[in-house]
Design a protein around this motif. Structure first.
Motif, PDB file in Angstrom:
ATOM      1  N   GLN A   3      44.785  30.569  27.858  1.00 44.21           N
ATOM      2  CA  GLN A   3      45.212  32.214  28.823  1.00 44.21           C
ATOM      3  C   GLN A   3      45.805  33.060  28.106  1.00 44.21           C
ATOM      4  OE1 GLN A   3      42.523  31.687  30.582  1.00 44.21           O
ATOM      5  NE2 GLN A   3      43.031  31.244  32.598  1.00 44.21           N
ATOM      6  N   ARG A   6      45.004  35.356  26.309  1.00 44.46           N
ATOM      7  CA  ARG A   6      43.648  36.553  26.517  1.00 44.46           C
ATOM      8  C   ARG A   6      44.681  37.434  26.965  1.00 44.46           C
ATOM      9  NH1 ARG A   6      39.861  31.148  29.024  1.00 44.46           N
ATOM     10  NH2 ARG A   6      38.754  31.548  27.609  1.00 44.46           N
ATOM     11  N   LEU A  17      45.512  51.859  24.020  1.00 43.28           N
ATOM     12  CA  LEU A  17      44.596  52.875  24.967  1.00 43.28           C
ATOM     13  C   LEU A  17      45.446  53.373  25.540  1.00 43.28           C
ATOM     14  CD1 LEU A  17      43.203  50.007  27.058  1.00 43.28           C
ATOM     15  CD2 LEU A  17      42.361  51.165  26.027  1.00 43.28           C
ATOM     16  N   ILE A  77      52.792  50.263  39.314  1.00 38.95           N
ATOM     17  CA  ILE A  77      51.261  50.205  39.616  1.00 38.95           C
ATOM     18  C   ILE A  77      51.172  49.323  40.474  1.00 38.95           C
ATOM     19  CG2 ILE A  77      50.616  50.937  37.758  1.00 38.95           C
ATOM     20  CD1 ILE A  77      49.199  49.794  36.684  1.00 38.95           C
ATOM     21  N   GLY A  78      51.660  47.493  40.808  1.00 35.52           N
ATOM     22  CA  GLY A  78      51.365  47.128  41.507  1.00 35.52           C
ATOM     23  C   GLY A  78      49.983  45.922  40.628  1.00 35.52           C
ATOM     24  N   SER A  79      49.540  46.199  39.813  1.00 36.90           N
ATOM     25  CA  SER A  79      49.511  45.814  39.018  1.00 36.90           C
ATOM     26  C   SER A  79      48.883  43.915  38.433  1.00 36.90           C
ATOM     27  CB  SER A  79      48.382  45.963  37.510  1.00 36.90           C
ATOM     28  OG  SER A  79      49.600  46.069  37.339  1.00 36.90           O
ATOM     29  N   PRO A  87      43.533  32.869  37.977  1.00 39.06           N
ATOM     30  CA  PRO A  87      45.372  31.391  37.555  1.00 39.06           C
ATOM     31  C   PRO A  87      45.492  31.359  36.363  1.00 39.06           C
ATOM     32  CG  PRO A  87      42.083  31.458  37.012  1.00 39.06           C
ATOM     33  CD  PRO A  87      42.917  32.528  37.436  1.00 39.06           C
TER      34      PRO A  87
ATOM     35  N   PRO B  84      45.440  47.817  42.753  1.00 40.74           N
ATOM     36  CA  PRO B  84      45.857  48.006  41.991  1.00 40.74           C
ATOM     37  C   PRO B  84      45.845  47.137  40.428  1.00 40.74           C
ATOM     38  CG  PRO B  84      46.959  46.040  43.555  1.00 40.74           C
ATOM     39  CD  PRO B  84      45.670  46.528  43.618  1.00 40.74           C
ATOM     40  N   LEU B  85      44.935  48.327  39.871  1.00 42.95           N
ATOM     41  CA  LEU B  85      44.765  47.781  38.651  1.00 42.95           C
ATOM     42  C   LEU B  85      45.134  48.748  36.826  1.00 42.95           C
ATOM     43  CD1 LEU B  85      40.984  48.324  40.133  1.00 42.95           C
ATOM     44  CD2 LEU B  85      41.876  46.008  40.026  1.00 42.95           C
ATOM     45  N   TYR B  86      44.986  48.437  35.913  1.00 42.90           N
ATOM     46  CA  TYR B  86      45.030  48.724  35.334  1.00 42.90           C
ATOM     47  C   TYR B  86      44.672  50.654  34.900  1.00 42.90           C
ATOM     48  CZ  TYR B  86      47.209  44.250  34.132  1.00 42.90           C
ATOM     49  OH  TYR B  86      47.345  42.804  34.411  1.00 42.90           O
ATOM     50  N   HIS B  87      45.692  50.771  34.692  1.00 38.31           N
ATOM     51  CA  HIS B  87      44.862  52.559  34.667  1.00 38.31           C
ATOM     52  C   HIS B  87      44.235  53.326  33.402  1.00 38.31           C
ATOM     53  CE1 HIS B  87      47.673  53.997  37.906  1.00 38.31           C
ATOM     54  NE2 HIS B  87      47.953  53.068  38.553  1.00 38.31           N
ATOM     55  N   ASP B  88      44.448  52.467  32.642  1.00 31.37           N
ATOM     56  CA  ASP B  88      44.206  52.809  30.902  1.00 31.37           C
ATOM     57  C   ASP B  88      43.149  51.903  30.649  1.00 31.37           C
ATOM     58  OD1 ASP B  88      46.795  54.644  30.941  1.00 31.37           O
ATOM     59  OD2 ASP B  88      48.004  52.831  29.997  1.00 31.37           O
ATOM     60  N   MET B  89      42.352  50.846  31.013  1.00 35.40           N
ATOM     61  CA  MET B  89      41.344  50.234  30.899  1.00 35.40           C
ATOM     62  C   MET B  89      40.500  50.952  31.229  1.00 35.40           C
ATOM     63  SD  MET B  89      42.722  46.492  30.935  1.00 35.40           S
ATOM     64  CE  MET B  89      41.725  45.930  30.100  1.00 35.40           C
ATOM     65  N   TYR B  94      38.055  45.736  31.772  1.00 34.25           N
ATOM     66  CA  TYR B  94      38.596  45.257  32.179  1.00 34.25           C
ATOM     67  C   TYR B  94      37.685  43.568  33.162  1.00 34.25           C
ATOM     68  CZ  TYR B  94      40.829  43.709  36.844  1.00 34.25           C
ATOM     69  OH  TYR B  94      41.470  43.415  37.364  1.00 34.25           O
ATOM     70  N   TYR B  97      37.750  41.137  30.397  1.00 32.32           N
ATOM     71  CA  TYR B  97      39.623  40.322  30.233  1.00 32.32           C
ATOM     72  C   TYR B  97      39.337  39.717  31.862  1.00 32.32           C
ATOM     73  CZ  TYR B  97      43.896  40.534  32.073  1.00 32.32           C
ATOM     74  OH  TYR B  97      45.658  39.305  32.448  1.00 32.32           O
ATOM     75  N   VAL B  98      38.597  40.161  33.098  1.00 32.21           N
ATOM     76  CA  VAL B  98      39.061  39.459  33.828  1.00 32.21           C
ATOM     77  C   VAL B  98      38.229  38.149  34.414  1.00 32.21           C
ATOM     78  CG1 VAL B  98      38.862  38.964  36.257  1.00 32.21           C
ATOM     79  CG2 VAL B  98      40.071  41.134  35.834  1.00 32.21           C
ATOM     80  N   ALA B 100      36.889  36.887  30.676  1.00 38.17           N
ATOM     81  CA  ALA B 100      37.324  35.360  30.002  1.00 38.17           C
ATOM     82  C   ALA B 100      38.323  34.813  30.962  1.00 38.17           C
ATOM     83  CB  ALA B 100      37.832  36.954  29.277  1.00 38.17           C
ATOM     84  N   ILE B 101      39.586  35.309  31.214  1.00 35.43           N
ATOM     85  CA  ILE B 101      40.941  34.642  31.664  1.00 35.43           C
ATOM     86  C   ILE B 101      39.778  34.184  33.261  1.00 35.43           C
ATOM     87  CG2 ILE B 101      42.955  35.067  33.785  1.00 35.43           C
ATOM     88  CD1 ILE B 101      43.375  35.795  31.294  1.00 35.43           C
ATOM     89  N   ARG B 102      38.686  34.161  33.930  1.00 32.86           N
ATOM     90  CA  ARG B 102      38.272  33.901  35.155  1.00 32.86           C
ATOM     91  C   ARG B 102      37.501  32.462  34.218  1.00 32.86           C
ATOM     92  NH1 ARG B 102      40.626  33.319  40.428  1.00 32.86           N
ATOM     93  NH2 ARG B 102      41.432  35.172  40.588  1.00 32.86           N
ATOM     94  N   ARG B 109      29.276  36.724  30.678  1.00 37.27           N
ATOM     95  CA  ARG B 109      29.983  37.519  30.924  1.00 37.27           C
ATOM     96  C   ARG B 109      28.904  39.238  31.038  1.00 37.27           C
ATOM     97  NH1 ARG B 109      34.638  35.923  27.195  1.00 37.27           N
ATOM     98  NH2 ARG B 109      34.755  33.757  27.417  1.00 37.27           N
ATOM     99  N   HIS B 145      36.227  42.269  40.446  1.00 40.75           N
ATOM    100  CA  HIS B 145      37.061  41.288  39.912  1.00 40.75           C
ATOM    101  C   HIS B 145      37.382  40.362  41.082  1.00 40.75           C
ATOM    102  CE1 HIS B 145      41.189  40.623  39.679  1.00 40.75           C
ATOM    103  NE2 HIS B 145      41.453  40.486  41.069  1.00 40.75           N
TER     104      HIS B 145
END
Lengths: 234, 311
Positions: A3, A6, A17, A77-79, A87, B84-89, B94, B97-98, B100-102, B109, B145
């Motif tokens: 993890q 990743r 970016l 930003i709360g992310s 997880p 609230p998500l990553y603005h730049d992606m 995104y 990425y989720v 992969a993490i999940r 995928r 997500h």
């Protein structure tokens, strides 16, 4: 650990970016390139000593600029909430972000390989100190990354994170030179804490356990303190 | 499925959540209802492992959150308030990425992201940066997500806030569809939404649960029976009260309006018997002209106001 890798990959890509990566790399190459080559021909020596000598000071400003967004932006930003409810554990988050920053520093150092190559063409370059210098640069970058990550965990404001990080890194770099008025034996204690002293030893091509232990300790303390801050926020 | 017991959270001296106990079963949509600052979000944040409870226990299936937070996080899909998500992606990056993490398998995928894109209606924005999305689309990306790993429990914090009416209906449909097999917990302060979507509603007020039961039962139990509104012409308020107030099934009678010979009254009924036949017969015997006669079932709104009134 998977993890963490990743997260590391995502964070590493995230640098590219936003304009931060390009600005920081350009500034870093400009500053080091100018200061190195402007005096290089005066010394008439085929060595990179002048380049490595200024790295700790330059890194003290550059690395906090790279780490400032790592956690502060997530809080802002709360992310951070979406991240932490995936997880993953605190260790994954911290290690992932830390490794991403170290990888970025490595990427930033790659273009500077042009310096030793140029120098080697001009005279006979001793590659030992160069290899030591790059190893030291990575260790130094990693140590400052850990410190910067800690600074970033303290606040949701990136500018505050940068200033706190730069202040700590700058103090760590120059602590032995700032305290020249102290008695000699006390000064020795402080120079053992100075990143600059340990870095210079490695950059001379001497790989001493003491120096490695120093950098490992700074990294560990930085990451552990970050861990404590995140747990306290939990 | 989910057992919450005595859940308490203090922020310094402020008590945000005060001993909440809740159970959510599989295949159930549970709505957390409450005014602003009631502790809904804090409760959900503790359930999803983002905040640590000051006291109390949370159990999802057989896992306890303090012992196996990762196992619980893996079973849970969470959409925080205002996504609230990553603005730049890019949206696609995104979601990858989720995925992969999940722990979605690498070869599945693309397929999974396409499926979620269809379900949430975000295929046309896949290659935009998240910061360029409108609030509604951001919310949908957040929903995708949350559903990435096909979680057993879906936790949504005010999923419809800031959406237009069409999007609200769509999201409710999605929630209902998922709620047939999975457990869905969502918070809202919009009552009609809870009424329309939830199997069960828990009302939170000042960090405490003030009501927790099936949506229909709640209305019945706390509505204090139904109300009958009657408008009569050629009548006198005092006489009407005297005549109709004594009938079986009438708890109380209120005169709402008297304008010359026009009288509007509200009859508050006892749960049983139904007074309507008797009311009709009595009115028929008089010279009053019946203009309006209808039952006004207490909506959840009234229940909500009753329970969360500032005391």
């Amino acid at each position: 650990m998977r993890q963490a890798l990743r997260i590391c990959r995502k964070e590493f890509n995230a640098y590219f970016l936003s304009p931060i990566a390009y600005i920081v790399i350009a500034m870093f190459l400009l500053v080091t390139g100018w200061f190195f080559f402007s005096t290089f021909f005066l010394f008439n020596q085929a060595s990179l000593r002048a380049f490595f000598a200024m790295l700790p000071t330059v890194f003290a400003f550059v690395v906090p600029a790279l780490t400032m967004r790592l956690l502060a932006e997530e809080f802002n930003i709360g992310s951070y909430e979406t991240l932490l409810t995936l997880p993953v554990g605190f260790a994954d988050v911290i290690l992932g972000k830390f490794l991403a920053c170290v990888a970025f520093i490595a990427a930033m150092l790659v273009p500077t390989l042009a310096y030793p190559i140029t120098v080697a063409m001009l005279g006979s370059l001793d590659w030992g100190p160069v290899a030591g210098g790059y190893l030291g640069a990575l260790l130094l970058g990693a140590a400052f990354s850990a410190v910067g990550l800690f600074a970033s965990s303290l606040t949701r404001n990136q500018i505050v994170a940068f200033i706190v990080g730069a202040a700590i890194c700058f103090t760590l770099t120059l602590i032995s030179q700032m305290l020249f008025f102290l008695p000699r034996n006390l000064l020795q204690v402080f120079s053992a804490l100075a990143a600059d002293v340990h870095f210079r030893t490695i950059a001379r091509g001497i790989i001493d356990t003491r120096n490695l232990v120093y950098f490992a300790s700074v990294i560990f303390i930085g990451l552990y303190a970050t861990n404590l801050v995140l747990k306290a926020r939990h | 499925m989910i057992h919450i017991e005595g859940l308490t959270k203090y922020f310094g001296d402020v008590c945000a959540v005060d001993g909440i106990s809740l159970i959510a079963r599989q295949g159930e949509i549970l709505g957390l209802l409450g005014p602003n600052g009631a502790g809904k979000t804090t409760t959900l944040r503790m359930l999803t492992g983002f905040l640590r409870p000051t006291a109390g226990s949370i159990r999802v299936k057989e896992h306890r959150i303090e012992e196996q937070p990762l196992a619980i996080k893996a079973m849970l899909g969470y959409l925080p308030e205002s996504a609230p998500l990553y603005h730049d992606m890019l949206v696609y990056d995104y979601l990858r990425y989720v995925a992969a993490i999940r722990g979605v398998a690498p070869d599945r995928r693309s397929e999974r992201i396409r499926g979620l894109g269809d379900l949430c209606g975000i295929n046309e924005v896949m290659h935009q940066t998240i910061s360029a999305l409108s609030k509604g689309y951001k919310q949908r990306v957040g929903l995708a997500h949350a559903m990435m790993a096909d979680p057993d429990v879906l936790v949504l914090d005010e999923p419809t806030s800031g959406l237009d009416p069409n999007q609200i209906v769509e999201i409710r449909e999605i929630i209902k569809r998922i709620g047939r097999e999975k457990t869905v917990i969502f918070s809202t302060h919009i009552l009609s939404e809870a009424e329309a979507t939830c199997d069960r509603v828990a009302i939170i007020h000042r960090g405490k649960i003030v009501a927790d039961s099936k949506t229909a039962e709640l209305k019945e139990r706390l509505g204090g029976g139904s109300r009958i509104l009657i408008t009569l012409d050629q009548a006198d308020a005092a006489q009407v009260s005297r005549e109709l107030g004594v009938l079986a099934g009438v708890a109380r009678l209120e005169v709402l309006e008297q304008e010359g010979p026009l009288v509007r009254i509200a009859i508050i009924c006892t749960p049983a018997p139904d007074p309507r036949p008797e009311l009709y017969r009595r009115i028929k015997q008089t010279d009053w002209v019946l203009l309006d006669f209808h039952q006004d079932t207490q909506s959840l709104e009234a229940v909500f106001r009753e329970l969360t009134k500032e005391s």
